[in-house]
Design an enzyme around this catalytic site. Structure first.
Site, PDB file in Angstrom:
ATOM      1  N   HIS A 170      41.315  40.473   8.516  1.00 24.42           N
ATOM      2  CA  HIS A 170      40.595  41.343   9.452  1.00 24.42           C
ATOM      3  C   HIS A 170      40.324  42.689   8.801  1.00 24.42           C
ATOM      4  CE1 HIS A 170      40.882  40.038  13.901  1.00 24.42           C
ATOM      5  NE2 HIS A 170      39.650  40.039  13.468  1.00 24.42           N
ATOM      6  N   GLU A 212      28.251  17.494   3.221  1.00 23.18           N
ATOM      7  CA  GLU A 212      29.443  18.129   2.630  1.00 23.18           C
ATOM      8  C   GLU A 212      30.428  17.092   2.095  1.00 23.18           C
ATOM      9  OE1 GLU A 212      31.491  20.473   5.609  1.00 23.18           O
ATOM     10  OE2 GLU A 212      31.041  19.030   7.184  1.00 23.18           O
ATOM     11  N   ASP A 227      32.925  22.573   1.405  1.00 21.14           N
ATOM     12  CA  ASP A 227      33.507  21.240   1.304  1.00 21.14           C
ATOM     13  C   ASP A 227      32.839  20.418   0.218  1.00 21.14           C
ATOM     14  OD1 ASP A 227      35.657  21.085   3.090  1.00 21.14           O
ATOM     15  OD2 ASP A 227      34.277  21.102   4.782  1.00 21.14           O
ATOM     16  N   CYS A 251      24.710  26.283   4.474  1.00 20.49           N
ATOM     17  CA  CYS A 251      25.547  27.167   5.296  1.00 20.49           C
ATOM     18  C   CYS A 251      26.925  27.366   4.685  1.00 20.49           C
ATOM     19  CB  CYS A 251      25.644  26.637   6.719  1.00 20.49           C
ATOM     20  SG  CYS A 251      26.319  24.977   6.796  1.00 20.49           S
TER      21      CYS A 251
HETATM   22  C1  PEP Z   1      31.274  24.088   4.422  1.00 12.36           C
HETATM   23  O1  PEP Z   1      32.075  23.158   4.271  1.00 12.36           O
HETATM   24  O2  PEP Z   1      30.574  24.561   3.507  1.00 12.36           O
HETATM   25  C2  PEP Z   1      31.120  24.732   5.736  1.00 12.36           C
HETATM   26  C3  PEP Z   1      30.171  25.612   5.960  1.00 12.36           C
HETATM   27  O3  PEP Z   1      32.004  24.395   6.695  1.00 12.36           O
HETATM   28  P1  PEP Z   1      33.504  24.930   6.810  1.00 12.36           P
HETATM   29  O4  PEP Z   1      33.665  26.060   5.837  1.00 12.36           O
HETATM   30  O5  PEP Z   1      33.658  25.337   8.229  1.00 12.36           O
HETATM   31  O6  PEP Z   1      34.295  23.708   6.436  1.00 12.36           O
HETATM   32 MG    MG Z   2      32.934  22.078   6.006  1.00 13.85          MG
END
Ligand code: PEP
Ligand code: MG
Length: 568
Positions: free
Chosen positions: A187, A429, A453, A500
């Site tokens: 944080h 992923e 991932d 993402c």
């Molecule tokens: C990812 O795996 O890149 C992702 C965006 O999901 P998380 O980080 O929530 O696993």
């Molecule tokens: Mg993920």
């Protein structure tokens, strides 16, 4: 004599200032046992202390957004029955006095949270630590030192700073900070990023090596603290600070522009969010939409599975806030290291490869249906898209689509509106979804690459394992080739691919990803303007040629060196 100390980069930027050494009051915890007949009054003392801190949090005078967020998070933790029940049990069943019971409970909570693999949850340990200090001060009647009145140009050095220390800091006076403890996703680090203040964490024992009052420089880009810098160094950093200020001014005017390359390719630059507060920040930062709404936080912050109505209200609000801009909502990605207080996960040897995300949702269809119904209903209010995480088999996607179609039919019967063209995509992923991308794209409306991932599974490198952290690289050509394959497959099918995972917000990689053909970047709000700026100045055709060179290399280190050179 000049001295340099290295740390973890928590927030970028440069600062030149004078060290203010912040040390916390030493708290001696009373170790004495109590007699059973004073247990009630002893427990009452802790309750009064908790209530007094709760009242402080409820009556903040003109709080900043960061202060308010922390206050809300702390109020929630203070109300957690497990917290007060544990203290009560230690007093009433183990004859511990109020201070000891509080101290032990906080230590246990900090230990539990610190041991988790999930970076986000792990860092909640610092919130418990913070609550521990504040409630203990109340219990002992100590008025804590605070950081709200400091000399202008102060660089704070401390063993640790709690989220409330950071939020209460005098922003006019403090130019940066560095702490012995702490991680990048704490944080404290997040607040430093929001305040746009250079900060370093994980500096070993630097706070014990300084007296206070020394001249110092923080380089938040290189992760170094320089004590007693030479005149030349000060001059060099004064120049860097002026250049950075100029760049930030320029970026302010860029955040709301469309990211179109010099050869006319429009790219969406979106944000990842976990709640409505994040979305507000994303909109302020000029996001073109949301590329990932992680809904698991809605579940994790709740004391039972959130109802359709509770979820609908959140999804509808977020959809409406974005108007026509896309809002990609990921269905529940729970399991692995993300647990729920109210749901018992099976004990597994490899929970990351176990009962999680879409696997759990398809197994517990009622839970999945509740979320899907809330999502489909909310789609009537804007440009909502559904994204399914951790997909491996085609039938996981087909089954999800089938459920969505059934829900649409039910809503038709009930006369409830929804978007008939609601898009359903997947997160790519896992290795299976990369290899089978050509099959998945027949059913998916879009792909979003989850590099966090994807990199872990492609390279067989645990994303949270410090021993092999050096092997975890998004720049590994294997990862880059996987990314390119997924993008190419979607384009051949006339569809699009976003990203993402955290790689999308790595501004060093923007040109490379543009060259690989990425259509949408989604990451931290703070990076939106910089990503747009790079895209606006780049030609996709040229970057494509560069990306081809990069994926033809053999090692991540070679790619990184080439990228660094190319970005100069
Ligand atoms: C990812 O795996 O890149 C992702 C965006 O999901 P998380 O980080 O929530 O696993
Ligand atoms: Mg993920």
């Amino acid at each position: 004599m000049t001295k340099r100390y290295e740390g973890i980069k928590a927030s970028t930027g440069y600062a030149i200032g004078k060290i203010y050494l912040f040390t916390r009051e030493k708290i001696e915890v009373n170790q004495a046992s109590i007699s059973p007949d004073s247990a009630d009054s002893e427990y009452q003392k802790v309750k009064d202390a908790i209530n007094a801190y709760f009242d402080d949090l409820s009556n903040l005078d003109n709080p900043t957004e960061a202060q308010q967020n922390i206050a809300n998070a702390h109020k929630e933790l203070l109300q957690d029955p497990y917290f007060s029940d544990t203290i009560e049990s230690k007093i009433k069943n183990e004859n511990k006095n109020s201070e000891l019971a509080l101290d032990e409970t906080i230590r246990e909570m900090v230990e539990i949270m610190s041991a988790l693999d999930d970076e986000y949850l792990k860092e909640r340990a610092s919130d418990y630590q913070d609550i521990g200090f504040q409630v203990m001060y109340k219990l002992k009647g100590i008025k804590p030192k605070d950081l709200s009145k400091l000399e202008k140009g102060s660089i704070i050095i401390s063993k640790e700073l709690t989220p409330s220390d950071t939020a209460n800091m005098d922003k006019e006076a403090v130019v940066g900070f560095a702490t012995d403890l702490g991680g990048k996703t704490s944080h404290t680090s997040i607040i430093a990023q929001t305040l746009d203040m250079p900060a370093l964490v994980g500096m070993a024992d630097v706070s014990t090596k300084l007296k206070g009052g020394e001249k110092a420089i923080i380089d938040g880009y290189e992760g170094i603290l320089i004590i007693n810098p030479s005149d030349d160094e000060v001059a060099k950093y004064e120049k860097l600070i002026a250049e950075l200020k100029e760049k930030k001014e320029r970026l302010k005017n860029i955040k709301d522009l469309q990211a179109v390359t010099t050869d006319g390719k429009h790219i969406e630059v979106s944000a990842n969010i976990g709640n409505i507060e994040d979305l507000k920040l994303a909109i302020e930062n000029g996001c073109d939409g949301v590329g990932l709404f992680r809904t698991e936080f809605l579940y994790m912050e709740s004391s039972e599975f959130p109802s359709e109505e509770v979820q609908f209200a959140v999804y509808k609000e977020a959809t409406e806030m974005l108007g026509k801009k896309p809002l990609i909502i990921r269905t529940l990605d729970i399991g692995g290291d993300k647990g729920l207080d109210y749901f018992k996960f099976p004990v597994e040897e490899n929970p990351f490869l176990g009962y999680r995300a879409i696997r759990l949702c398809l197994d517990k269809e009622d839970i999945f249906r509740t979320q899907l119904r809330a999502l489909v209903r909310a789609s009537a209010f804007g440009n909502l898209k559904i994204m399914i995480p951790f997909v491996v088999n085609i039938d996981e996607l087909k089954k999800s689509i089938e459920l969505i179609e059934e829900i649409k039919k039910d809503l038709d019967k009930e006369g409830i509106a929804y978007n008939k063209d609601l898009d359903v995509g997947i997160m790519v992923e896992t290795s299976a979804s990369i290899i089978m991308a050509d099959k998945f794209i027949k059913y998916a409306d879009f792909f979003s690459i989850g590099t966090n991932d994807l990199t872990q599974y492609t390279l067989a490198v645990d994303r949270g394992n410090e021993n092999i952290a050096h092997m975890y690289s998004n720049y590994n050509p294997a990862v880059l080739r996987a990314i390119k394959h997924v993008i190419d497959v979607s384009h051949e099918a006339g569809k699009w691919t976003g990203m993402c995972g955290a790689f999308a917000a790595d501004t060093e990689a923007t040109k490379l990803l543009l060259g690989l053909g990425l259509d949408e970047f989604s990451g931290s709000s703070a990076k939106i303007a910089e990503i747009k700026d790079t895209i606006i100045k780049s030609s996709q055709k040229e970057e494509k040629l560069f990306a081809e060179k990069a994926i033809d290399l053999e090692l991540a280190s070679e790619v990184e060196a080439l990228v660094k050179e190319h970005n100069k």
